[in-house]
Scaffold this active site. Structure first.
Site, PDB file in Angstrom:
ATOM      1  N   ALA A 175       0.832  -1.207   0.000  1.00 41.14           N
ATOM      2  CA  ALA A 175       0.000   0.000   0.000  1.00 41.14           C
ATOM      3  C   ALA A 175       0.857   1.243   0.000  1.00 41.14           C
ATOM      4  O   ALA A 175       2.057   1.189   0.258  1.00 41.14           O
ATOM      5  CB  ALA A 175      -0.911   0.002   1.224  1.00 41.14           C
ATOM      6  N   ASN A 176       0.240   2.371  -0.289  1.00 39.92           N
ATOM      7  CA  ASN A 176       0.866   3.679  -0.134  1.00 39.92           C
ATOM      8  C   ASN A 176       0.429   4.268   1.198  1.00 39.92           C
ATOM      9  O   ASN A 176      -0.626   3.916   1.710  1.00 39.92           O
ATOM     10  CB  ASN A 176       0.381   4.623  -1.238  1.00 39.92           C
ATOM     11  CG  ASN A 176       1.173   4.454  -2.517  1.00 39.92           C
ATOM     12  OD1 ASN A 176       1.781   3.427  -2.756  1.00 39.92           O
ATOM     13  ND2 ASN A 176       1.136   5.478  -3.339  1.00 39.92           N
ATOM     14  N   ARG A 177       1.201   5.207   1.703  1.00 36.69           N
ATOM     15  CA  ARG A 177       0.777   5.938   2.897  1.00 36.69           C
ATOM     16  C   ARG A 177      -0.253   6.982   2.492  1.00 36.69           C
ATOM     17  O   ARG A 177       0.028   7.841   1.669  1.00 36.69           O
ATOM     18  CB  ARG A 177       1.948   6.699   3.501  1.00 36.69           C
ATOM     19  CG  ARG A 177       2.869   5.851   4.289  1.00 36.69           C
ATOM     20  CD  ARG A 177       3.862   6.747   5.028  1.00 36.69           C
ATOM     21  NE  ARG A 177       5.055   5.981   5.353  1.00 36.69           N
ATOM     22  CZ  ARG A 177       5.105   5.097   6.346  1.00 36.69           C
ATOM     23  NH1 ARG A 177       4.058   4.888   7.110  1.00 36.69           N
ATOM     24  NH2 ARG A 177       6.221   4.432   6.575  1.00 36.69           N
ATOM     25  N   SER A 178      -1.423   6.910   3.026  1.00 34.78           N
ATOM     26  CA  SER A 178      -2.430   7.942   2.796  1.00 34.78           C
ATOM     27  C   SER A 178      -3.511   7.804   3.844  1.00 34.78           C
ATOM     28  O   SER A 178      -4.050   6.717   4.050  1.00 34.78           O
ATOM     29  CB  SER A 178      -3.049   7.784   1.408  1.00 34.78           C
ATOM     30  OG  SER A 178      -4.188   8.611   1.291  1.00 34.78           O
TER      31      SER A 178
END
Ligand code: C5P
Length: 222
Positions: A29-32
């Site tokens: 995942a991406n950080r968001s």
């Protein structure tokens, strides 16, 4: 809510990260946090628009008065966005994973005496570029975000051209700025005609100012 500059308009927003499965229990995942995208959805609804929010997994309540479509992966997000069209304004605030695992397991991958599993990656579709480059049914205004850690303006201008969008909201997400997961944001609005740098604001205020700006833009470009 009776009035507002966006009454009669449909605004489509993506928010949050995407999760790309490695196996049934693991993901990339991406950080968001989704805070900025969700704030934009709230501001669009407050401006009178009909709002569709396509969101990856976040720990945020659904904004009131907004149709929320929950997705996990980038490919699911693209499908949900296409399903939600047509829209007058599309704002792509999601942090989409650039790659997915091409050989994701259908069963949990087990440790195997120190032998390491090999993940092979495949590139995900670029949702913003796909929608911005549509010939038929392109939203009148397509807005992208650019989270950068260096050369913020320069990278945003290149992104504007490459992705084919009308406006890039660029911000410096270097860890020292505390933007990611935080409640404040410092943004630059980058269009073909120039750069407008806003003071540091709460994410709610950035969202409100952005919707007011887009409402003016769509008025002059009917
Ligand atoms: O290329 P980069 O990921 O920095 O571009 C960021 C912008 O593109 C954001 O608006 C993001 O939501 C969008 N994007 C997308 N699909 C991708 C990658 C990025 O919509 N696969």
């Amino acid at each position: 809510a009776a009035g507002g500059p966006l009454v009669g308009r449909h605004v489509l927003i993506t928010s949050g990260p995407t999760h790309e499965p490695i196996d049934p229990v693991r993901y990339i995942a991406n950080r968001s946090s989704g805070k900025q995208g969700h704030a934009i959805a709230r501001a669009a609804a407050a401006a009178g628009a009909r709002v569709t929010l396509v969101s990856g997994p976040v720990n945020l309540p659904d904004p009131f008065g907004v149709a929320v479509v929950q997705v996990e992966s980038a490919r699911d997000m693209l499908a949900a966005v296409e399903q939600a069209l047509p829209a007058d304004i599309a704002i792509f605030a999601a942090a989409v994973a650039d790659w997915r695992v091409a050989n994701a397991g259908t069963q949990k991958i087990k440790k195997n005496g120190g032998a390491l599993p090999a993940l092979s990656l495949a590139e995900n579709p670029d949702i913003l570029a796909t929608i911005a480059h549509r010939n038929a049914g392109r939203p009148q205004l397509v807005v992208g975000f650019a989270a950068e850690t260096q050369n913020v303006i320069d990278n945003a201008q290149k992104k504007l051209a490459r992705k084919g969008c009308d406006l890039i909201v660029a911000n410096d997400v270097s860890p020292a700025n505390g933007v990611m997961g935080g409640d404040r944001n410092t943004v630059h609005l980058v269009t073909a005609s120039g750069v407008d740098t806003w003071p540091t604001l709460s994410k709610a205020d950035v969202a409100e100012k952005l919707m007011a700006h887009l409402a003016r833009m769509i008025e002059v470009r009917p």
